[in-house]
Design a protein around this motif. Sequence first.
Motif, PDB file in Angstrom:
ATOM      1  N   GLU A   7       0.876  -1.172   0.000  1.00  0.00           N
ATOM      2  CA  GLU A   7       0.000   0.000   0.000  1.00  0.00           C
ATOM      3  C   GLU A   7       0.907   1.214   0.000  1.00  0.00           C
ATOM      4  N   ALA A   8       1.030   1.860  -1.165  1.00  0.00           N
ATOM      5  CA  ALA A   8       1.984   2.956  -1.282  1.00  0.00           C
ATOM      6  C   ALA A   8       1.573   3.876  -2.417  1.00  0.00           C
ATOM      7  N   PHE A  36       2.144  -5.576  -5.949  1.00  0.00           N
ATOM      8  CA  PHE A  36       2.072  -4.119  -6.015  1.00  0.00           C
ATOM      9  C   PHE A  36       0.729  -3.657  -6.566  1.00  0.00           C
ATOM     10  N   PRO A  37       0.341  -2.403  -6.253  1.00  0.00           N
ATOM     11  CA  PRO A  37      -0.926  -1.864  -6.748  1.00  0.00           C
ATOM     12  C   PRO A  37      -0.945  -1.664  -8.263  1.00  0.00           C
ATOM     13  N   ALA A 160      -6.557   0.260  -7.714  1.00  0.00           N
ATOM     14  CA  ALA A 160      -6.486   1.685  -7.392  1.00  0.00           C
ATOM     15  C   ALA A 160      -7.919   2.159  -7.215  1.00  0.00           C
ATOM     16  N   TYR A 161      -8.320   2.414  -5.961  1.00  0.00           N
ATOM     17  CA  TYR A 161      -9.703   2.794  -5.654  1.00  0.00           C
ATOM     18  C   TYR A 161      -9.788   4.268  -5.302  1.00  0.00           C
ATOM     19  N   GLY A 188      -3.426  -2.030  -2.858  1.00  0.00           N
ATOM     20  CA  GLY A 188      -4.123  -0.822  -3.266  1.00  0.00           C
ATOM     21  C   GLY A 188      -3.228   0.404  -3.319  1.00  0.00           C
ATOM     22  N   LEU A 189      -3.391   1.191  -4.373  1.00  0.00           N
ATOM     23  CA  LEU A 189      -2.622   2.414  -4.570  1.00  0.00           C
ATOM     24  C   LEU A 189      -3.088   3.512  -3.619  1.00  0.00           C
TER      25      LEU A 189
END
Length: 253
Positions: A7-8, A36-37, A160-161, A188-189
């Motif tokens: 999460e980054a 990764f996101p 990516a939300y 998630g981004l």
Amino acid sequence: MRVAAVEAEAVPGEVERNLETAAELIARARADLVVFPEAFVTGYDDAVFGGALPSSDLAWIGPVQDAVDAHGSVVVLNTPLDRGTLSSVVLAPQAEPWLAYDKQHIYAAERTHFTAGERGTSFTLGDFEFALSVCYDANFPEHAAAAAADGAHVYLASGAYFPGGAHRRDLHYGARALDNGMYVVFAGLLGAPHAFIGGSAVFDPLGTKIASAQDGLAIAELHLQAVIAARETQRMWTDRRATLGDRRRHALG
């Protein structure tokens, strides 16, 4: 199997910087598998998507491959590519990067730039089979169901939300886990340019969230026996009919 969902924040358009961040997170995770996101390499940004995108020859991926080789992790890294796809690359120690999966369900706002992939993808690591997905894919129950039918124990999702999407996000990933008796690992981004909300998590095969992001990583141990037990007791997958036959319709009044 120790897994880590990142999460980054990815800085839009700053590919080299984002690859450096990815390498740092791999080192910190100390996991067998790191996810990764969505669009982490470039950031998820319409302006970036409309410009020059990373090449599908993957020549740019060196810093992440170096981290994979150094720390022994398998990595799922999502990126837009110059061929017009949102794609997940799988990197393994001392191996050539594998351009594994193209997002199959393209969200309306993405259709200007991207086309849909034509097939699902899974890979094996240890005793587990992992299926790949990207964000909107998980809105469609048949996507995870097809992976489970093909033998997957774990559904890996890069996403990516936007703000306001947390309820739908968690509901979808928990449901995909419970429906199919499989783990779901969601990365998630965060951040720019749309205030992305993260939400990285791991769900067990009964749909329970067993890990949430702490300091940029959601980390959990996966156990194959948990998948086996869930599928024995929660029989939705086993009892699912291949077809429901022709639908009957009747007008009343």
